[in-house]
Design an enzyme around this catalytic site. Structure first.
Site, PDB file in Angstrom:
ATOM      1  N   GLY A 145      36.257  35.024  46.877  1.00  0.00           N
ATOM      2  CA  GLY A 145      37.288  35.794  47.337  1.00  0.00           C
ATOM      3  C   GLY A 145      36.966  37.188  46.560  1.00  0.00           C
ATOM      4  O   GLY A 145      36.852  38.148  47.041  1.00  0.00           O
ATOM      5  N   ARG A 188      45.398  27.586  26.511  1.00  0.00           N
ATOM      6  CA  ARG A 188      45.035  26.251  26.933  1.00  0.00           C
ATOM      7  C   ARG A 188      43.941  26.180  27.916  1.00  0.00           C
ATOM      8  O   ARG A 188      44.199  26.641  28.880  1.00  0.00           O
ATOM      9  CB  ARG A 188      46.202  25.340  27.268  1.00  0.00           C
ATOM     10  CG  ARG A 188      45.642  23.845  27.141  1.00  0.00           C
ATOM     11  CD  ARG A 188      46.809  22.993  27.867  1.00  0.00           C
ATOM     12  NE  ARG A 188      47.869  23.081  26.708  1.00  0.00           N
ATOM     13  CZ  ARG A 188      48.729  22.054  26.440  1.00  0.00           C
ATOM     14  NH1 ARG A 188      48.275  20.854  26.972  1.00  0.00           N
ATOM     15  NH2 ARG A 188      49.521  22.018  25.466  1.00  0.00           N
ATOM     16  N   ILE A 189      43.138  25.274  27.549  1.00  0.00           N
ATOM     17  CA  ILE A 189      41.712  25.217  28.628  1.00  0.00           C
ATOM     18  C   ILE A 189      42.160  23.612  29.480  1.00  0.00           C
ATOM     19  O   ILE A 189      42.070  22.858  28.807  1.00  0.00           O
ATOM     20  CB  ILE A 189      40.581  25.026  27.991  1.00  0.00           C
ATOM     21  CG1 ILE A 189      40.265  26.594  27.248  1.00  0.00           C
ATOM     22  CG2 ILE A 189      39.394  24.761  28.850  1.00  0.00           C
ATOM     23  CD1 ILE A 189      40.469  27.596  28.087  1.00  0.00           C
ATOM     24  N   LYS A 240      46.658  30.661  29.841  1.00  0.00           N
ATOM     25  CA  LYS A 240      46.509  32.217  30.118  1.00  0.00           C
ATOM     26  C   LYS A 240      45.681  32.342  31.456  1.00  0.00           C
ATOM     27  O   LYS A 240      46.044  31.699  32.351  1.00  0.00           O
ATOM     28  CB  LYS A 240      45.860  32.954  28.952  1.00  0.00           C
ATOM     29  CG  LYS A 240      46.709  33.075  27.744  1.00  0.00           C
ATOM     30  CD  LYS A 240      46.132  33.928  26.725  1.00  0.00           C
ATOM     31  CE  LYS A 240      47.004  34.260  25.541  1.00  0.00           C
ATOM     32  NZ  LYS A 240      46.585  34.944  24.411  1.00  0.00           N
ATOM     33  N   VAL A 254      41.372  32.786  33.111  1.00  0.00           N
ATOM     34  CA  VAL A 254      39.732  32.905  32.801  1.00  0.00           C
ATOM     35  C   VAL A 254      39.057  33.534  33.880  1.00  0.00           C
ATOM     36  O   VAL A 254      37.863  33.857  33.466  1.00  0.00           O
ATOM     37  CB  VAL A 254      39.254  31.665  32.281  1.00  0.00           C
ATOM     38  CG1 VAL A 254      40.044  30.843  31.097  1.00  0.00           C
ATOM     39  CG2 VAL A 254      39.235  30.517  33.563  1.00  0.00           C
ATOM     40  N   GLY A 255      39.520  33.857  34.960  1.00  0.00           N
ATOM     41  CA  GLY A 255      38.800  34.325  36.232  1.00  0.00           C
ATOM     42  C   GLY A 255      38.211  35.626  35.926  1.00  0.00           C
ATOM     43  O   GLY A 255      36.986  35.772  36.354  1.00  0.00           O
ATOM     44  N   GLU A 256      38.758  36.405  35.224  1.00  0.00           N
ATOM     45  CA  GLU A 256      38.170  38.017  35.385  1.00  0.00           C
ATOM     46  C   GLU A 256      38.016  38.356  34.002  1.00  0.00           C
ATOM     47  O   GLU A 256      36.904  39.344  34.082  1.00  0.00           O
ATOM     48  CB  GLU A 256      39.353  38.754  35.929  1.00  0.00           C
ATOM     49  CG  GLU A 256      39.432  38.490  37.496  1.00  0.00           C
ATOM     50  CD  GLU A 256      40.768  38.973  37.872  1.00  0.00           C
ATOM     51  OE1 GLU A 256      41.059  39.991  38.411  1.00  0.00           O
ATOM     52  OE2 GLU A 256      41.876  38.261  37.756  1.00  0.00           O
TER      53      GLU A 256
END
Ligand SMILES: Cc1cc2nc3c(=O)[nH]c(=O)nc-3n(C[C@H](O)[C@H](O)[C@H](O)COP(=O)(O)OP(=O)(O)OC[C@H]3O[C@@H](n4cnc5c(N)ncnc54)[C@H](O)[C@@H]3O)c2cc1C
Ligand code: SF4
Lengths: 352, 757
Positions: free
Chosen positions: B249, B644-645, B717, B719-721
């Site tokens: 997307g 946190r992942i 938080k 992490v995509g961008e």
């Protein structure tokens, strides 16, 4: 999609007569033709599917030492034919530098010769284009023409021929075998594609309905095998058309250049043989200064056709580099990135 | 998941919790076997095909369409043009909030950009509809198109992006720059770019009375529902959207686009289900893009290499009829400490489709310019670019003075530099060659992205058989929501994943908020977590108030849920299974609900006590042929700290994807727009270049630990961008370091590196 007739002839003779009708087009793998039809660039009334014709998918070694490549041999099959690649390494390298693995697996020899230009204005039916629509003008002039021609262009068309394969073939004096209603004829590939002149719509010497049945390499072409390379500079590492490319083939005897072949791609509406440059090399020793001199001669007539003056500088360097690579000797194995400046001389890059 | 069966439970070893486990995708098998159905794979009985006719001019009006010819074509059922388009309940040009974009729904014969839909042809087959559309043979009254940043009308901007102030400042930047010991002024240009997800916008729409059922890829189903409801004058509940899988997307599917609405209009007009799928070239116009920018940066330092002034000005572009201005100056708010900072934006309007959010809007183009300028300033100071960045490390958010909720950037620099081998980097450019004589260069860039949250709800159920259900209308764009959110749900419910039914991807489930701004895992994850906590609290109530339970008297706070049981926190030998608690209470199931998000989704940008951002450091190596100029990125190491992942495998994939996009931004991507006609000339995957495999460098992503007590209870938080930011600049800086040539117009192409020799 426009409705069209689809015919599947059983013989070359049948094919040629089916294609004689106005509005007919041969369909090979369709990797170019079908795209053009979907985009409304060409709208044939009849497709003559030649992919089922017998005997055209062979690579034959003829008695006189020449090699005959059938029009339906797949680009990938030809490049991966061990015997062929050993004898004509620059051709194999050119083939493998083109398109993508998927396209090469489909694309045919005949189709590669007759693929149309990649000029974006040609592909856009809303643009004026003398090639697509004679007399309508040329929107590439004054448009985006970074990749357009620097040699042999005319006021009516500044497009280039995109094939890699043809560049190496022209360097090695390939001959095209053509079948028409009047029978068979043959013509050097160098004379096969036409420069635009006043009629960029006429792209080759084929008469309507004529079909390519084979491409032949003379016996002599194999004599360059030890010093033959193809170099293709592009905007990304793979799956891109050449900005400029060059095939270079040398015959070196006791350190002296006995015979030389140079052709360039991406510079004109046909694969461009640089005969004067070849002459300069004869009798010389393989060194950078000589290669630069030859390369300069190869581009002596070059003129920008738009925002593409850099291609002249680039082409000179590509020719000189291709000669240096050829002089250094054909690598034992096909580089992992064929034709690429990143086809490391010292081996393969960590990731390819 | 009411209608989507994810049969796959990944094999995994749990160490206590599901969160933090590197699970493989739960939808992976479905996808690789082709069983995952995307919108365009749907084929309800009686379905017809719609094809759009789009404008080839950028400005003017459609003077004539040969509707009769199109209708006469065999198979064509109907043709919809502005002359007969059924009435809508709302003017598509009405706008009541910044997330509501004006749409081209055949309201008039005006053309305002190339590629604008001008008619719909509906037919029995795709081929007939396609030919029908071509038979319309439009005639136009053409007006000269305004195409570039220089030929549009200039507009003073109040807001950029989704409503950020266009101007911001701290301190007096002019005074500081005037007094600076060293200063630079440079201008950088970024081109128009298109989202180009693999999956084009597609819709299969079916009406039953005034109920609309659609399959379409969406990053925001609830918003799409609202928009469609307004346009068709029906209640949002009457619209059922299925969007279980997206083929990407990148922001382009955040808002429902005009063509998708046209699919629903067509279905209503013909009274049958209709499928409308955009062709690749039709993706270049009506569905948004990233506008070009021209950014001027002025930087000044004191004698010590400390920034005293940073001025970042962006000129960018929107359409003539709507507002979306790329907020490219915003990264300068957060990244580097400077005595004074000023950012500003100006806009021009051109005959283009309205730009929209595209992966890291603002941050991506802004970061490549800022990171280039920071490098140029470091060079002017004679400093190593990493040392310069550390020298100007922002301990508090520079523009606001607020403390960061957490910021492990120093650790990112350290781990990244060490892994990359940065200390061996010569200061001067054009010093390194590989054994083939190729120029080698190393560059660094700082990555940053705000920790945004939207608003979401979730519903949780525990059943007497010991299984649980989590419901949330979340969006999996390929990033792995089916997996990561299920991991959070399992932990929230104290269940193993294989006891959990995770329902998602349809609009009848609770609203998960928009999957954008890298905020989906945090937003939807918090709603899920809270719904889990709610139902567990109810269960704990049942147990601790029941004197037959071993947990009797433990009190709510005194139990933990794990593996389908409640345990006494102070004495884990005392526990009871969920099933037993429910059975004894005579309940078949219990339900809980939870919400996630912040009251104001823009909080990360202003109204909190903390500045909340993810950070990272990216190190890049490129090789350049010294004579031919051809460039190849060969190695990228990124170290990122993003709270946190939830699933390190999927997070790593996001970072890799972002880093590759960074390479693309620096070296490949650009829409070539004809300067006369305003038409994009490379609207296809052959000529719109993105990296192919051979362009993708060796990639390494380091997940730097970061514990953030403020962003949200889970410490997530996004992490995509962030991966694009930093990476693009690092590659650009590496090209300079390899060649000594600073290219300020992106993408960097080889013609700019052909030095006369
Ligand atoms: C995305 C993309 C990237 C590409 N990149 C490259 C590249 O980097 N380098 C490169 O060299 N090529 C490239 N190509 C072009 C590719 O090589 C050609 O499309 C292919 O060779 C055409 O072969 P075909 O069999 O598919 O021909 P078709 O598409 O079937 O036919 C092409 C044309 O030739 C005619 N024709 C075919 N066979 C005969 C025959 N025997 N006699 C007479 N006429 C005939 C057809 O009528 C048609 O006009 C690329 C193509 C694409 C789509
Ligand atoms: S350069 Fe040739 S192919 Fe391109 S638009 Fe002009 S005439 Fe057509």
């Amino acid at each position: 999609m426009k409705t069209f007739d689809y015919v599947r002839p059983a013989s070359v003779r049948e094919a040629v007569s089916a294609a004689a009708a106005p509005g007919a087009a041969y369909l090979a793998a369709g990797t170019n033709l079908l795209d053009l039809m979907k985009g409304g660039v060409t709208r044939p009334d009849r497709l003559v599917d030649i992919t089922h014709l017998p005997d055209l998918d062979r690579i034959e070694n003829l008695a006189d030492g020449s090699v005959r490549i059938g029009a339906l041999v797949r680009n990938a099959d030809l490049a991966h034919d061990r015997d062929f690649a050993r004898r004509f390494p620059a051709i194999a390298e050119a083939l493998l530098s083109g398109a993508s693995a998927q396209l090469r697996n489909a694309a045919s020899v005949g189709g590669n010769l007759l693929q149309r230009t990649r000029c974006a204005y040609f592909y856009d039916p809303a643009s004026a284009c003398n090639k697509r629509n004679p007399g309508s003008g040329c929107d590439a002039r004054g448009g985006d023409n970074r990749l357009h021609a620097i040699l042999g262009w005319s006021e009516s068309c500044i497009a280039t021929h995109p094939s890699d394969f043809c560049v190496a073939l022209v360097a090695l004096d390939a001959v095209v075998e053509i079948e028409g209603r009047a029978g068979r004829r043959e013509i050097p590939l160098e004379a096969f594609h036409r420069l635009p002149g006043d009629s960029p719509d006429r792209e080759s010497v084929l008469e309507p309905g004529e079909m390519i049945v084979a491409v032949r390499l003379p016996a002599e072409a194999a004599r360059f095998a030890a010093h033959a390379r193809y170099l293709k500079v592009r905007d990304r590492t793979s799956y891109a058309f050449a900005i400029v490319s060059a095939a270079a083939a040398l015959r070196i005897e006791q350190g002296v250049i006995a015979q030389a072949r140079i052709a360039m791609g991406g510079v004109a509406l046909k694969p461009w043989r640089a005969r004067e440059a070849e002459q300069i090399l004869l009798g010389g020793r393989a060194d950078t200064a000589l290669f630069v001199r030859a390369a300069t001669a190869a581009l002596a007539e070059a003129k920008p056709s738009g925002d593409n003056g850099f291609k002249i500088v680039l082409a000179r360097r590509v020719v000189a580099r291709a000669l240096a690579l050829a002089a250094a000797g054909t690598p034992e194995r096909m580089p992992a990135l064929p034709g690429s400046p990143f086809a490391a001389a010292s081996g393969v890059l960590a990731h390819v | 998941m009411s209608e989507i069966a994810l049969t796959q439970t990944p094999i995994h070893i749990r160490h206590g919790s599901n969160i933090g486990q590197p699970l493989t995708r739960r939808d992976g098998v479905l996808k690789v076997t082709g069983a995952a159905k995307y919108a365009a794979d749907q084929h309800p009985p009686g379905m017809l095909y719609a094809v759009l006719a789009t404008s080839s001019i950028a400005r003017g009006r459609v003077a004539h369409l040969d509707v009769a010819a199109a209708k006469a074509h065999p198979g064509v059922v109907d043709v919809i043009t502005p002359a007969n388009r059924p009435a809508l309940a709302l003017d598509p040009d009405e706008k009541s909030n910044p997330f509501m974009f004006r749409l081209d729904l055949l309201q008039t014969d005006r053309v305002r950009y190339a590629g604008q839909p001008i008619a719909i042809v509906i037919a029995q087959t795709l081929e007939a509809a396609t030919e029908g559309a071509s038979l319309l043979a439009p005639r136009y009254e053409t007006e000269p198109a305004r195409v570039g940043l220089d030929d549009g009308e200039s507009t003073a901007l109040q807001v950029v992006g989704p409503g950020f102030p266009a101007q911001a400042q701290r301190g007096d930047v002019e005074t500081e720059l005037a007094a600076a010991k060293k200063s630079i002024t440079q201008t950088y240009e970024t081109p128009a770019q298109y989202h180009n997800p693999m999956e084009p916008h597609a819709i299969v729409a079916a009406w039953e009375g005034d109920t609309l059922s659609i399959d379409t890829p969406s990053q925001g189903m609830a918003m799409a529902q609202g928009r469609l409801a307004g346009l068709f004058g029906i209640a949002p509940e009457k619209i059922h959207i299925r969007s279980p899988f997206l083929g990407g997307g990148f922001g382009g599917k955040g808002m429902i686009s005009g063509p998708q609405v046209l699919g629903a209009i067509a279905a209503r007009a013909v009274g049958r289900p209709v499928k409308l799928v955009l062709r690749r070239d039709q993706m270049y116009g009506p569905v948004g893009h990233r506008a070009p920018t021209r950014q001027t940066l002025r930087l000044g330092t004191d004698g010590d290499g400390a920034l005293v002034g940073l001025d970042h000005h962006t000129k960018t572009m929107s359409s003539t009829f709507d507002d979306f201005f790329e907020p490219a100056s915003t990264p300068s708010h957060t990244l580097y400490a400077s005595t004074a900072i000023a950012t500003s934006h100006a806009g021009v309007r051109a005959d283009i489709g309205t730009p929209i959010f595209m992966r890291a809007p603002g941050e991506a183009p802004g970061s490549i310019a800022l990171e280039s300028a920071i490098d140029e300033m470091a060079q002017a100071c004679g400093m190593d670019p990493l040392a310069f960045r550390l020298k100007n490390y922002a301990e508090v958010e520079p523009i606001s003075g607020k403390p960061f909720s957490s910021k492990a950037l120093r650790e990112c620099y350290r781990q990244g530099a060490e892994r990359f081998g940065w200390e061996r980097r010569p200061l001067a450019p054009r010093q390194m060659r590989d054994r083939d004589g190729l120029l080698v260069g190393w560059g660094v860039g700082t990555a940053t992205f705000p920790a945004v949250m939207f608003a979401a709800q979730a519903k949780a159920v525990l059943r007497r058989d010991g299984s649980g259900v989590m419901e949330i209308g979340a969006h999996d764009m390929g990033q792995g929501a089916w997996t990561a959110l299920a991991q959070i749900a399992a932990d929230g419910l104290g269940l193993d994943l294989d006891r959990l039914e995770f329902r998602s991807g349809t609009s009848d489930l609770p609203d998960a908020g928009i999957a954008g701004g890298s905020g989906h895992t945090a937003t939807a994850g918090m709603a899920i977590y809270n719904a889990g906590a709610d139902v567990i609290a109810k269960l704990a109530d049942l147990a601790t108030n029941d004197d037959h339970s071993p947990l009797f008297g433990a009190g709510n706070a005194g139990v933990v849920a794990r593996g389908g049981r409640l345990f006494r926190r102070d004495d884990e030998s005392r526990s009871e299974s969920f099933s037993d608690i429910l059975a004894r209470a005579g309940l078949a199931q219990i339900e809980g609900r939870g919400a996630g998000g912040r009251p104001n989704p823009m909080e990360a940008h202003g109204q909190s006590d903390y500045a909340m951002h993810a950070h990272g450091a990216v190190f890049a190596e490129v090789k350049v042929d010294p004579e031919l100029g051809q460039i190849r990125a060969t190695r990228l190491v990124g170290a990122f700290a993003a709270g946190r992942i939830i699933n390190p495998r999927m997070v790593r994939s996001q970072y890799y994807g972002g880093m590759i996009w960074g390479v693309s931004f620096a070296l490949h991507e650009q829409a070539i727009v004809d300067r006369h006609s305003g038409r994009p000339m490379n609207a296809n995957f052959a000529e719109y270049h993105i990296p192919v495999n051979a362009d993708v460098p060796s990639l390494e992503a380091i997940l730097v630990e970061e514990d953030d007590p403020h962003v949200n209870a889970l410490g997530i938080k996004g992490v995509g961008e962030i991966g694009i930011t930093g990476s693009a600049g690092a590659v650009a800086n590496a090209v300079w370091h390899a060649t000594g040539i600073r290219v300020r117009k992106f993408p960097i192409t080889l013609d700019r590196l052909l030095e006369p020799q």
